[in-house]
Scaffold this motif. Structure first.
Motif, PDB file in Angstrom:
ATOM      1  N   ALA A 158      62.456 -14.238  52.754  1.00  0.00           N
ATOM      2  CA  ALA A 158      61.474 -14.819  51.918  1.00  0.00           C
ATOM      3  C   ALA A 158      62.183 -14.635  49.723  1.00  0.00           C
ATOM      4  O   ALA A 158      61.738 -15.143  49.531  1.00  0.00           O
ATOM      5  CB  ALA A 158      60.615 -14.078  51.209  1.00  0.00           C
ATOM      6  N   SER A 159      63.410 -13.679  50.384  1.00  0.00           N
ATOM      7  CA  SER A 159      64.167 -13.606  49.707  1.00  0.00           C
ATOM      8  C   SER A 159      65.120 -14.690  48.604  1.00  0.00           C
ATOM      9  O   SER A 159      65.604 -15.080  47.450  1.00  0.00           O
ATOM     10  CB  SER A 159      64.758 -12.332  49.156  1.00  0.00           C
ATOM     11  OG  SER A 159      65.894 -12.106  49.807  1.00  0.00           O
ATOM     12  N   PHE A 160      65.541 -15.716  49.547  1.00  0.00           N
ATOM     13  CA  PHE A 160      66.202 -16.877  49.447  1.00  0.00           C
ATOM     14  C   PHE A 160      64.847 -18.384  49.499  1.00  0.00           C
ATOM     15  O   PHE A 160      66.150 -19.277  49.141  1.00  0.00           O
ATOM     16  CB  PHE A 160      67.263 -16.673  50.971  1.00  0.00           C
ATOM     17  CG  PHE A 160      68.098 -15.576  51.079  1.00  0.00           C
ATOM     18  CD1 PHE A 160      69.016 -16.119  49.831  1.00  0.00           C
ATOM     19  CD2 PHE A 160      68.000 -14.674  51.392  1.00  0.00           C
ATOM     20  CE1 PHE A 160      69.848 -14.829  49.576  1.00  0.00           C
ATOM     21  CE2 PHE A 160      69.037 -13.904  51.678  1.00  0.00           C
ATOM     22  CZ  PHE A 160      69.849 -13.899  50.420  1.00  0.00           C
ATOM     23  N   ALA A 161      64.398 -17.503  50.747  1.00  0.00           N
ATOM     24  CA  ALA A 161      63.111 -19.594  50.956  1.00  0.00           C
ATOM     25  C   ALA A 161      63.173 -19.798  49.287  1.00  0.00           C
ATOM     26  O   ALA A 161      62.492 -19.046  48.587  1.00  0.00           O
ATOM     27  CB  ALA A 161      61.250 -18.499  51.436  1.00  0.00           C
ATOM     28  N   PRO A 162      62.696 -21.449  48.905  1.00  0.00           N
ATOM     29  CA  PRO A 162      62.410 -22.000  47.563  1.00  0.00           C
ATOM     30  C   PRO A 162      60.862 -21.205  47.176  1.00  0.00           C
ATOM     31  O   PRO A 162      61.159 -21.316  46.294  1.00  0.00           O
ATOM     32  CB  PRO A 162      62.221 -23.058  48.382  1.00  0.00           C
ATOM     33  CG  PRO A 162      62.382 -23.321  49.432  1.00  0.00           C
ATOM     34  CD  PRO A 162      62.733 -21.976  50.201  1.00  0.00           C
ATOM     35  N   GLU A 163      60.108 -21.125  47.986  1.00  0.00           N
ATOM     36  CA  GLU A 163      58.279 -20.453  47.729  1.00  0.00           C
ATOM     37  C   GLU A 163      58.264 -18.899  47.428  1.00  0.00           C
ATOM     38  O   GLU A 163      57.826 -18.860  46.241  1.00  0.00           O
ATOM     39  CB  GLU A 163      57.424 -20.830  48.658  1.00  0.00           C
ATOM     40  CG  GLU A 163      57.803 -20.072  49.444  1.00  0.00           C
ATOM     41  CD  GLU A 163      58.226 -20.945  50.956  1.00  0.00           C
ATOM     42  OE1 GLU A 163      59.092 -21.753  50.385  1.00  0.00           O
ATOM     43  OE2 GLU A 163      58.503 -20.599  51.939  1.00  0.00           O
ATOM     44  N   ARG A 164      59.747 -18.310  47.699  1.00  0.00           N
ATOM     45  CA  ARG A 164      59.941 -17.030  47.240  1.00  0.00           C
ATOM     46  C   ARG A 164      58.224 -16.500  46.984  1.00  0.00           C
ATOM     47  O   ARG A 164      58.392 -15.688  46.824  1.00  0.00           O
ATOM     48  CB  ARG A 164      60.596 -16.947  45.670  1.00  0.00           C
ATOM     49  CG  ARG A 164      61.613 -17.403  45.522  1.00  0.00           C
ATOM     50  CD  ARG A 164      62.942 -16.125  45.240  1.00  0.00           C
ATOM     51  NE  ARG A 164      63.934 -16.887  45.350  1.00  0.00           N
ATOM     52  CZ  ARG A 164      64.707 -18.056  45.958  1.00  0.00           C
ATOM     53  NH1 ARG A 164      64.386 -18.406  47.243  1.00  0.00           N
ATOM     54  NH2 ARG A 164      65.888 -17.701  45.207  1.00  0.00           N
ATOM     55  N   ALA A 165      57.267 -16.742  48.515  1.00  0.00           N
ATOM     56  CA  ALA A 165      56.626 -16.333  48.712  1.00  0.00           C
ATOM     57  C   ALA A 165      56.417 -15.506  50.273  1.00  0.00           C
ATOM     58  O   ALA A 165      56.792 -16.290  51.476  1.00  0.00           O
ATOM     59  CB  ALA A 165      55.596 -16.639  48.309  1.00  0.00           C
ATOM     60  N   LEU A 166      55.221 -14.353  50.937  1.00  0.00           N
ATOM     61  CA  LEU A 166      56.215 -13.796  51.677  1.00  0.00           C
ATOM     62  C   LEU A 166      54.325 -13.247  52.476  1.00  0.00           C
ATOM     63  O   LEU A 166      53.791 -12.822  51.738  1.00  0.00           O
ATOM     64  CB  LEU A 166      56.946 -12.678  51.855  1.00  0.00           C
ATOM     65  CG  LEU A 166      56.213 -12.099  53.578  1.00  0.00           C
ATOM     66  CD1 LEU A 166      56.220 -13.034  55.318  1.00  0.00           C
ATOM     67  CD2 LEU A 166      56.500 -10.762  53.874  1.00  0.00           C
ATOM     68  N   ALA A 167      53.478 -14.247  53.215  1.00  0.00           N
ATOM     69  CA  ALA A 167      52.151 -13.702  53.198  1.00  0.00           C
ATOM     70  C   ALA A 167      52.125 -12.825  54.678  1.00  0.00           C
ATOM     71  O   ALA A 167      52.667 -13.209  55.653  1.00  0.00           O
ATOM     72  CB  ALA A 167      51.462 -15.471  53.532  1.00  0.00           C
ATOM     73  N   LEU A 195      67.196  -5.897  44.072  1.00  0.00           N
ATOM     74  CA  LEU A 195      67.403  -6.899  43.893  1.00  0.00           C
ATOM     75  C   LEU A 195      68.058  -7.621  43.275  1.00  0.00           C
ATOM     76  O   LEU A 195      67.401  -7.804  42.238  1.00  0.00           O
ATOM     77  CB  LEU A 195      66.289  -7.643  45.201  1.00  0.00           C
ATOM     78  CG  LEU A 195      66.693  -9.176  46.315  1.00  0.00           C
ATOM     79  CD1 LEU A 195      67.476  -7.949  47.425  1.00  0.00           C
ATOM     80  CD2 LEU A 195      64.838  -9.156  46.941  1.00  0.00           C
ATOM     81  N   ALA A 196      69.142  -9.402  43.348  1.00  0.00           N
ATOM     82  CA  ALA A 196      69.017 -10.085  42.169  1.00  0.00           C
ATOM     83  C   ALA A 196      68.006 -10.652  42.019  1.00  0.00           C
ATOM     84  O   ALA A 196      67.048 -10.995  42.379  1.00  0.00           O
ATOM     85  CB  ALA A 196      70.758 -11.034  42.654  1.00  0.00           C
ATOM     86  N   LYS A 197      68.712 -10.874  40.946  1.00  0.00           N
ATOM     87  CA  LYS A 197      66.945 -11.393  40.170  1.00  0.00           C
ATOM     88  C   LYS A 197      66.159 -12.312  40.959  1.00  0.00           C
ATOM     89  O   LYS A 197      65.208 -12.786  40.768  1.00  0.00           O
ATOM     90  CB  LYS A 197      67.303 -11.811  38.167  1.00  0.00           C
ATOM     91  CG  LYS A 197      67.204 -10.538  37.400  1.00  0.00           C
ATOM     92  CD  LYS A 197      66.861 -10.895  36.189  1.00  0.00           C
ATOM     93  CE  LYS A 197      68.798 -10.792  35.606  1.00  0.00           C
ATOM     94  NZ  LYS A 197      69.104 -11.172  34.784  1.00  0.00           N
ATOM     95  N   ASP A 198      67.583 -13.883  41.223  1.00  0.00           N
ATOM     96  CA  ASP A 198      66.944 -14.579  41.381  1.00  0.00           C
ATOM     97  C   ASP A 198      66.218 -14.427  42.691  1.00  0.00           C
ATOM     98  O   ASP A 198      65.614 -15.845  43.543  1.00  0.00           O
ATOM     99  CB  ASP A 198      67.857 -15.778  41.238  1.00  0.00           C
ATOM    100  CG  ASP A 198      69.099 -15.431  41.983  1.00  0.00           C
ATOM    101  OD1 ASP A 198      69.343 -14.345  43.153  1.00  0.00           O
ATOM    102  OD2 ASP A 198      69.496 -16.708  43.312  1.00  0.00           O
ATOM    103  N   GLN A 199      66.445 -13.916  43.856  1.00  0.00           N
ATOM    104  CA  GLN A 199      65.960 -13.455  45.034  1.00  0.00           C
ATOM    105  C   GLN A 199      64.374 -12.654  45.001  1.00  0.00           C
ATOM    106  O   GLN A 199      63.615 -12.047  46.040  1.00  0.00           O
ATOM    107  CB  GLN A 199      66.383 -12.705  45.976  1.00  0.00           C
ATOM    108  CG  GLN A 199      67.348 -13.545  46.716  1.00  0.00           C
ATOM    109  CD  GLN A 199      68.769 -12.230  47.054  1.00  0.00           C
ATOM    110  OE1 GLN A 199      69.958 -11.824  45.851  1.00  0.00           O
ATOM    111  NE2 GLN A 199      68.536 -12.210  48.318  1.00  0.00           N
TER     112      GLN A 199
END
Ligand SMILES: Cc1cc2nc3c(=O)[nH]c(=O)nc-3n(C[C@H](O)[C@H](O)[C@H](O)COP(=O)(O)OP(=O)(O)OC[C@H]3O[C@@H](n4cnc5c(N)ncnc54)[C@H](O)[C@@H]3O)c2cc1C
Length: 426
Positions: A158-167, A195-199
């Motif tokens: 999820a930290s690399f996925a474009p939507e930045r979300a995990l359900a 964690l890095a800001k963009d992740q």
């Protein structure tokens, strides 16, 4: 091989019983007369499995090895899985066990007993829901560790996925589902820290409960408090929602489809499907039916904890809780000690409901404490509720390790947390 007392299942109830009996009999007699059997080699107190699943509790620190517990508490231990029982011949058979490569680890064995206590616990109830067996369960340490591994993978993805979300969807709004969601939120917060800001990614947790409120076994006030606390933390609570099927990546429910990368099934209680084959009376939940002395339909064979249906009040059976298993261990320890001395001391078992506490994370809990049936009822919340909740875990350790070792262990774990952080990320 023959033992005077054989206990199958070294969980919340069975292990406390073995420890009490062993200590009463002393070093030599205890190890000669009492045998504990479990299908795993180490013990974890089951009410902490949601913490193992979230990674806020490390099984390598928390697990206590049965052979060491046996030596310290003067009973014998053998690894084995109950496969067959002959109550008339007073023998049981343990299934052969294999290692991860399929090589034989332990052969099939037959053990003779004079008295037998079944304390093999239970699991979730899938209610025949199609696909439910593909969801994660929290029935044992292996389930919790498997989920933890999948969770860390899902966090990273999820930290690399474009939507930045995990359900994540949790089926069942009982104590297990509620406590798991609170632990997951803390695990997520700790994962993001550093964690890095963009992740950084969002965690969307949905709890689905078929009844009209979560924590249905507790007073309405507690349900409402817990729901508000969870919603404040961003959890979606769907009540009156029946899960009709579990499919890859989604739940089909009476309130529509719920997409979820991880699905946990934490609803209902049911004992093992193999229980009815043991020649003892069982109910529709596969629990062994016992009388008010916890004896099954076969004299000399007792059952306790989640695998037993013991009469309580208003036609109900004693709830599947650690506090019931703990009280039944105390009761059976005195009954069986008397039996070993060829005395009969068997007043009926009286279950005292001390209330229930639910953990809502590191510094918060809610619950009610009862003075007994019909007695005064105190609502309790916040840090005090959480402390009392934690003290129940310590009480279990005290029953199997003694006071001194429990204090040392608690301090060691506190220090370890301070040094390595609360979340296990590997
Ligand atoms: C996540 C979670 C949170 C919970 N929180 C709470 C709480 O806050 N308060 C509370 O009161 N209760 C709680 N519970 C319920 C509580 O854990 C159980 O009621 C309690 O553990 C029952 O104790 P037991 O001894 O009957 O069984 P268990 O503790 O389940 O132990 C059963 C043992 O039997 C062994 N076994 C099983 N089958 C076999 C076999 N065929 N042969 C050999 N060994 C076998 C298992 O390995 C295990 O060691 C929670 C449960 C879960 C899953």
């Amino acid at each position: 091989m023959h033992y005077d007392i054989v206990i199958v299942g070294g969980g919340a109830g069975g292990l406390e019983l073995a420890a009490q009996l062993g200590r009463k009999l002393g070093r030599r007699k205890g190890a000669e007369r009492i045998l504990l059997i479990d299908r795993t080699v180490f013990h974890i107190w089951k009410p902490t499995l949601h913490e193992v699943a979230a990674g806020t509790l490390d099984t390598h620190q928390e697990g206590l090895s049965y052979p060491i517990l046996a030596r310290r508490n003067h009973f014998s231990f053998t690894l084995g899985e109950l496969a067959a029982l002959d109550p008339a011949a007073r023998t049981l058979t343990l299934a052969p066990m294999a290692d991860e490569q399929g090589r034989e680890l332990a052969p099939e064995r037959t053990i003779a007993f004079t008295h037998l206590v079944l304390a093999i616990g239970g699991g979730a109830n899938l209610f025949g829901t199609p696909g439910a067996e593909t969801a994660h369960l929290l029935e044992n340490t292996a389930d919790a560790e498997r989920f933890h591994h999948r969770l860390l993978t899902a966090f990273t993805r999820a930290s690399f996925a474009p939507e930045r979300a995990l359900a994540i969807a949790i089926v069942g709004g009982g104590a297990t589902g509620v406590e798991l969601s609170a632990e997951l939120i803390e695990a997520h917060a700790e994962f993001l820290d550093g964690l890095a800001k963009d992740q950084r990614f969002r965690l969307d947790i949905t709890i689905l409960e078929a009844a009209e409120r979560i924590l249905g076994a507790l007073p309405e006030k507690i349900s409402a408090q817990a729901q508000t606390a969870l919603e404040r933390k961003g959890v979606t609570v769907l009540t009156g929602a029946r899960v009709q099927a579990v499919e890859e990546g989604r739940l089909v429910t009476s309130k529509g489809d719920i997409p979820a990368a991880l699905i946990v099934w934490a609803a209902g209680v049911k004992a093992a499907d193999t229980n009815p084959a043991f020649g003892l009376e069982t109910n529709r939940l596969n629990q062994f039916v016992v009388n008010d002395r916890l004896e099954t339909s076969a004299p000399g064979v007792w059952a306790m904890g989640d695998c037993a249906a013991a009469p309580w009040t208003e036609g109900r059976t004693i709830p599947a809780r650690a506090q019931a298993a703990h009280q039944q261990a105390d009761y059976l320890a005195s009954v069986l000690t008397a039996r070993l001395a060829e005395r009969r001391h068997e007043p009926a078992f009286q279950y005292r409901d001390f209330g229930s506490l639910v953990s809502l994370g590191e510094s918060r809990g809610v619950g009610s404490l009862m003075g007994g049936l019909g007695g005064p009822n105190f609502f309790i919340e916040g840090l005090i509720a959480k402390w009392i909740y934690m003290s129940l875990h310590l009480a279990h350790h005290r029953a199997i390790l003694g006071t001194g070792k429990t204090i040392v262990l608690a301090l060691a774990r506190l220090l370890q947390e301070r040094v390595s952080g609360r979340l296990k990320l590997h």
